[in-house]
Design a protein around this motif. Structure first.
Motif, PDB file in Angstrom:
ATOM      1  N   TRP A   4      56.649  46.818  38.013  1.00 52.67           N
ATOM      2  CA  TRP A   4      55.953  47.884  37.398  1.00 52.67           C
ATOM      3  C   TRP A   4      56.834  48.375  36.220  1.00 52.67           C
ATOM      4  O   TRP A   4      57.995  48.145  35.985  1.00 52.67           O
ATOM      5  N   ASP A   5      55.956  49.002  35.486  1.00 52.91           N
ATOM      6  CA  ASP A   5      56.716  49.323  33.996  1.00 52.91           C
ATOM      7  C   ASP A   5      57.173  50.922  34.327  1.00 52.91           C
ATOM      8  O   ASP A   5      56.530  52.056  34.494  1.00 52.91           O
ATOM      9  N   PRO A   6      58.563  50.994  34.404  1.00 55.66           N
ATOM     10  CA  PRO A   6      59.164  52.356  34.604  1.00 55.66           C
ATOM     11  C   PRO A   6      58.925  53.594  33.560  1.00 55.66           C
ATOM     12  O   PRO A   6      59.292  54.492  34.017  1.00 55.66           O
ATOM     13  N   TYR A   7      58.574  52.976  32.588  1.00 56.16           N
ATOM     14  CA  TYR A   7      58.253  53.878  31.516  1.00 56.16           C
ATOM     15  C   TYR A   7      57.125  54.558  31.362  1.00 56.16           C
ATOM     16  O   TYR A   7      56.865  55.426  30.588  1.00 56.16           O
ATOM     17  N   ASN A   8      56.066  53.932  32.297  1.00 55.43           N
ATOM     18  CA  ASN A   8      54.850  54.474  32.295  1.00 55.43           C
ATOM     19  C   ASN A   8      54.586  55.303  33.607  1.00 55.43           C
ATOM     20  O   ASN A   8      54.731  54.796  34.719  1.00 55.43           O
ATOM     21  N   VAL A   9      54.064  56.461  33.545  1.00 56.12           N
ATOM     22  CA  VAL A   9      54.174  57.395  34.664  1.00 56.12           C
ATOM     23  C   VAL A   9      52.863  57.397  35.511  1.00 56.12           C
ATOM     24  O   VAL A   9      52.518  58.009  36.505  1.00 56.12           O
ATOM     25  N   THR A  10      51.962  56.500  35.081  1.00 55.64           N
ATOM     26  CA  THR A  10      50.846  55.752  35.967  1.00 55.64           C
ATOM     27  C   THR A  10      51.007  54.397  36.003  1.00 55.64           C
ATOM     28  O   THR A  10      50.323  53.839  35.548  1.00 55.64           O
TER      29      THR A  10
ATOM     30  N   TYR B 223      59.193  61.588  31.430  1.00 55.23           N
ATOM     31  CA  TYR B 223      59.462  62.500  32.238  1.00 55.23           C
ATOM     32  C   TYR B 223      58.387  62.192  33.326  1.00 55.23           C
ATOM     33  O   TYR B 223      57.136  62.456  33.243  1.00 55.23           O
ATOM     34  N   TRP B 224      59.020  62.222  34.702  1.00 58.47           N
ATOM     35  CA  TRP B 224      57.973  62.039  35.896  1.00 58.47           C
ATOM     36  C   TRP B 224      57.832  63.480  36.607  1.00 58.47           C
ATOM     37  O   TRP B 224      58.937  64.247  37.122  1.00 58.47           O
TER      38      TRP B 224
ATOM     39  N   PRO C 233      64.776  55.301  32.920  1.00 59.54           N
ATOM     40  CA  PRO C 233      64.217  56.726  33.349  1.00 59.54           C
ATOM     41  C   PRO C 233      64.163  56.904  34.842  1.00 59.54           C
ATOM     42  O   PRO C 233      64.089  55.846  35.788  1.00 59.54           O
ATOM     43  N   GLN C 234      64.250  57.858  35.475  1.00 58.68           N
ATOM     44  CA  GLN C 234      64.258  58.218  36.931  1.00 58.68           C
ATOM     45  C   GLN C 234      62.945  58.424  37.308  1.00 58.68           C
ATOM     46  O   GLN C 234      62.384  59.670  37.452  1.00 58.68           O
TER      47      GLN C 234
END
Length: 577
Positions: free
Chosen positions: A385-391, A564-565, A275-276
């Motif tokens: 960091w977990d790039p799939y977690n948006v926090t 989605y960020w 994810p971006q």
């Protein structure tokens, strides 16, 4: 220097033994375009960066050309590489960012994949890549069916039970924040580091410090970024600032280049990938980081000049168990409008009282998205960091807690830009609340194991804070509507559906719950002396409606666009830092 460009390196003259040493000579600038990719890919980019060498190609005389930044005269390394490759080697001296740029170019796909998926491949249960686990889907389906059946068979009793349960959750979450904040007010547990202690530090003894600044479509504020971070009181030869830019964000790149940043600022191109998100970019930065310590700042941040030095002192005091220290966040445009005032009240209470109370009570601390200072080795151990977690910040704080690491708080502040626009606020808060939902789902996959790891008290604190916060916000609008309805509709009609005790719980929640949050907001200004904001705390019930709207948007996105960020726009303020 840009991390995707190189300059003409230097090479050493022939010398004794199987490696060559001597006076550096210039190489043909075309060297960077004739790298033997098959040769380079025999190793790993991480090894090359860590060990400070990288094979480039074989020269016409059969000698292996090795790039290095500091070890070009290291005879032991030369002998080891000669033995490993079974051929003589010659060194070319390059700058550290030239070597890193080669590694990022050659291993870009691998770096991008690791930045996105390393945590998931290492431990899928700790990654937000899978939103709902199989057991959670089954449990949710069973619960939903049971609730529908109960509603069909006993509609009134089911409505009463649901309302009473939600009311108790709402009250428990609010009461938890109240009592923890009182602990923070009662005990000053923030690491108090004096100016004298900072002044006693010797620049010669300071370690290398890495600053990560992920940016995306921030061309309008990059000049401010360079000025703000240029004010850090730290020797520049031991400071590297990595500006992490997405590959397609040419506008921001051009703006940074036009601003002519100092030599210790480096533009790092984040390879395309999914994810971006900000945490994926930070993982790329972690791959390149040279510092023993590392901090994240947002593009609009203005940290206290001595913040890095205070963090080092706090790490030294805290010992090896302290993986991270969090600086406080506050806003330079606090008085711009009503929304910025409410934002400032909330952050003052959160960082000055809530986090201090969590620290005092030895409870898990969800990190803020900026001004987190880490021991780099410990951060790598945690999996980044977990790039799939948006926090990703809150998730990382919980992960650190589960393996016994401590997060501390220091008496230093980073000034940020408070949201001046309600739509922008909703976008930002919906992402934060969605991330809390993700973090709850991730760590609730194995509740029994989590209780064993952190204990029942810390588990309940996690449930009330990380899980309870979204639940509380989701309950705000329904409770407000029900309270309004109970006042407008004749009591005989309401009592025919809900018993009096349920209505009293709802009224108690409305009055006491909102009263508690108003009181906590009023606490915020005291430590910072911003007493002109106190009366604005009375608007907290209205402020919570915005949170509730954001919570429903976050819930919808959790189901439809979980990774989605939602981008927060910066540079909208009319005030300056």
């Amino acid at each position: 220097m840009d991390a995707t460009t190189t300059s003409t390196p230097l090479v050493s003259e022939p010398g004794a033994g199987r490696h060559r040493a001597g006076r550096p000579l210039s190489l043909d600038p075309a060297w960077a375009h004739s790298i033997d990719l098959d040769l380079v890919r025999r190793g790993s980019g991480q090894r090359y960066i860590t060990e400070d060498w990288l094979p480039l190609r074989r020269l016409a005389d059969g000698t292996l050309l090795i790039a290095s930044t500091e070890r070009f005269n290291d005879a032991a390394l030369a002998d080891a590489l000669s033995e490993e490759f079974d051929e003589p080697v010659v060194f070319t001296r390059v700058g550290p960012w030239e070597l890193k740029s080669i590694a990022l170019k050659v291993f870009g796909d691998k770096v991008a994949d690791d930045a996105a998926n390393a945590l998931f491949l290492r431990n899928p249960e700790l990654s937000g890549r899978i939103v709902f686990s199989r057991s959670q889907k089954i449990s949710g389906l069973v619960f939903g069916i049971a609730l529908v059946v109960l509603a069909l068979l006993w509609p009134r009793q089911t409505a009463i039970g649901v309302l009473a349960t939600v009311s108790l959750v709402f009250l428990a979450g609010t009461a938890f924040k109240f009592f923890v904040s009182l602990q923070g007010a009662r005990f000053d547990v923030v690491e108090r580091i004096t100016d004298t202690e900072v002044a006693e530090l010797s620049d010669d003894d300071l370690p290398v410090y890495t600053v990560l600044v992920p940016v995306f479509h921030e061309a309008n504020i990059v000049a401010q970024l360079i000025d703000n971070l240029g004010g850090l009181d730290y020797p520049v030869h031991k400071l590297e600032v990595l500006i992490l830019i997405e590959e397609e964000d040419l506008e921001t790149r051009q703006a940074i280049e036009k601003a002519e940043p100092p030599a210790h600022f480096h533009i790092v191109t984040v390879p395309k990938g999914h994810p971006q998100t900000k945490p994926r970019a930070c993982n790329v930065g972690l791959f390149l980081a040279s510092g023993s310590y590392l901090v994240i700042y947002d593009a609009e941040d203005t940290p206290d000049p001595d913040q890095l030095k205070k963090a080092l002192i706090a790490f030294d005091r805290g010992g090896d168990d302290t993986v991270c220290v969090q600086a406080a966040l506050n806003y330079f445009n606090a008085t711009e409008n009503a929304l910025t005032r409410m934002f400032t009240l909330e952050y003052s209470y959160w960082f000055d009282y809530m986090l201090a109370g969590l620290d005092r009570s030895n409870l898990p601390i969800p990190l803020g998205g900026t001004s987190n200072h880490f021991r780099t080795e410990a951060l790598i151990e945690l999996g980044g960091w977990d790039p799939y977690n948006v926090t990703e910040d809150a998730d990382l704080g919980i992960r650190a807690s589960t393996i016994g690491y401590r997060v501390g708080v220091i008496n230093s502040t980073t000034m940020e830009e408070a949201n001046t626009s309600i739509p922008n606020f909703i976008r930002q808060r919906s992402r934060w609340i969605k991330g809390y939902m993700q973090t709850t789902l991730v760590h609730a996959r194995r509740p029994v194991a989590l209780i064993r790891e952190v204990g029942i008290v810390r588990f309940l604190a996690f449930a009330l804070l990380i899980g309870g916060t979204p639940a509380t916000f989701l309950g705000v609008i329904p409770f407000y509507l029900l309270t309004a309805a109970s006042l407008a509709i004749p009591s005989t009609v309401i009592s025919s559906v809900f018993p009096v005790w349920v209505l009293w719980i709802c009224l108690f929640n409305f009055l006491i719950g909102n009263g508690i949050m108003v009181y906590l907001s009023m606490m915020g200004p005291f430590k910072r002396g911003t007493f002109n904001l106190i009366l604005w705390s009375l608007l907290n019930p209205v402020y919570w409606i915005l949170h509730s709207l954001a919570a429903y948007k976050g819930l919808w996105q959790l189901l439809t666009r979980p990774h989605y960020w939602e981008k927060t726009e910066h540079g909208l303020t009319q005030q300056t830092s």
